[in-house]
Design a protein around this motif. Structure first.
Motif, mmCIF file in Angstrom:
data_model
loop_
_atom_site.group_PDB
_atom_site.id
_atom_site.type_symbol
_atom_site.label_atom_id
_atom_site.label_comp_id
_atom_site.label_asym_id
_atom_site.label_seq_id
_atom_site.Cartn_x
_atom_site.Cartn_y
_atom_site.Cartn_z
ATOM 1 N N UNK A 69 11.903 -3.618 4.374
ATOM 2 C CA UNK A 69 10.527 -3.462 3.904
ATOM 3 C C UNK A 69 10.141 -2.001 4.058
ATOM 4 N N UNK A 70 9.800 -1.357 2.952
ATOM 5 C CA UNK A 70 9.307 0.026 2.974
ATOM 6 C C UNK A 70 7.786 -0.024 3.036
ATOM 7 N N UNK A 71 7.206 0.739 3.968
ATOM 8 C CA UNK A 71 5.754 0.738 4.128
ATOM 9 C C UNK A 71 5.240 2.155 4.356
ATOM 10 N N UNK A 72 3.957 2.326 4.071
ATOM 11 C CA UNK A 72 3.250 3.545 4.446
ATOM 12 C C UNK A 72 1.979 3.136 5.144
ATOM 13 N N UNK A 73 1.843 3.594 6.383
ATOM 14 C CA UNK A 73 0.677 3.241 7.198
ATOM 15 C C UNK A 73 0.628 4.186 8.386
ATOM 16 N N UNK A 74 -0.398 4.039 9.197
ATOM 17 C CA UNK A 74 -0.448 4.814 10.438
ATOM 18 C C UNK A 74 0.664 4.319 11.355
ATOM 19 N N UNK A 75 1.052 5.155 12.286
ATOM 20 C CA UNK A 75 2.105 4.763 13.214
ATOM 21 C C UNK A 75 1.694 3.528 14.008
#
Length: 95
Positions: free
Chosen positions: A53-59
Motif C-alpha cells: 500500500x502506497x500512502x502519503x500522510x503525516x508520519x
C-alpha cells in the motif's frame, strides 16, 4: 514534524491468516483518503497474501495505520518511508 508535513511511504503487508482479511480491509478503508495505490498478490502455494500500500500522510498517521495493521493476529506489516518531506496538506486519494 509539522502536522502539515507529509511523507510518502509503502506498507508491506503479509496476511498469513485469511480470517484477518475483513479486519485488515476495514483499517485500510478507514485510511482511504491517504492511499495512493494498493496492490494485492495472492500466493496460494503458501496460503498467504502479499499486499503493498502506497500512502502519503503525516508520519503520525502512517505510524498509526501500520501499528493497527501490525496488531492484527495473522498479519505482519513493515513500513518504508521516503526521505523527502512535503509541506502542505495532501489528500492523496483525491489528487
Amino acid at each position: 514534524m509539522n502536522p502539515m508535513e507529509t511523507r510518502v511511504a509503502v506498507l508491506g503487508i503479509i496476511v498469513d491468516d485469511i480470517d484477518a482479511t475483513a479486519a485488515l480491509n476495514k483499517i485500510l478503508h478507514s485510511y482511504a483518503d491517504y492511499v495512493i495505490g494498493r496492490m494485492g498478490i495472492p500466493y496460494p502455494k503458501r496460503k498467504i497474501s502479499i499486499i503493498s500500500v502506497a500512502i502519503e500522510a503525516s508520519q503520525e498517521v502512517i505510524s498509526a495505520m501500520a501499528g493497527k495493521i501490525g496488531r492484527l493476529a495473522g498479519v505482519s506489516c513493515k513500513t518504508a518511508y521516503s526521505n523527502h518531506v512535503y509541506s502542505g496538506e495532501c489528500n492523496a486519494a483525491r489528487e
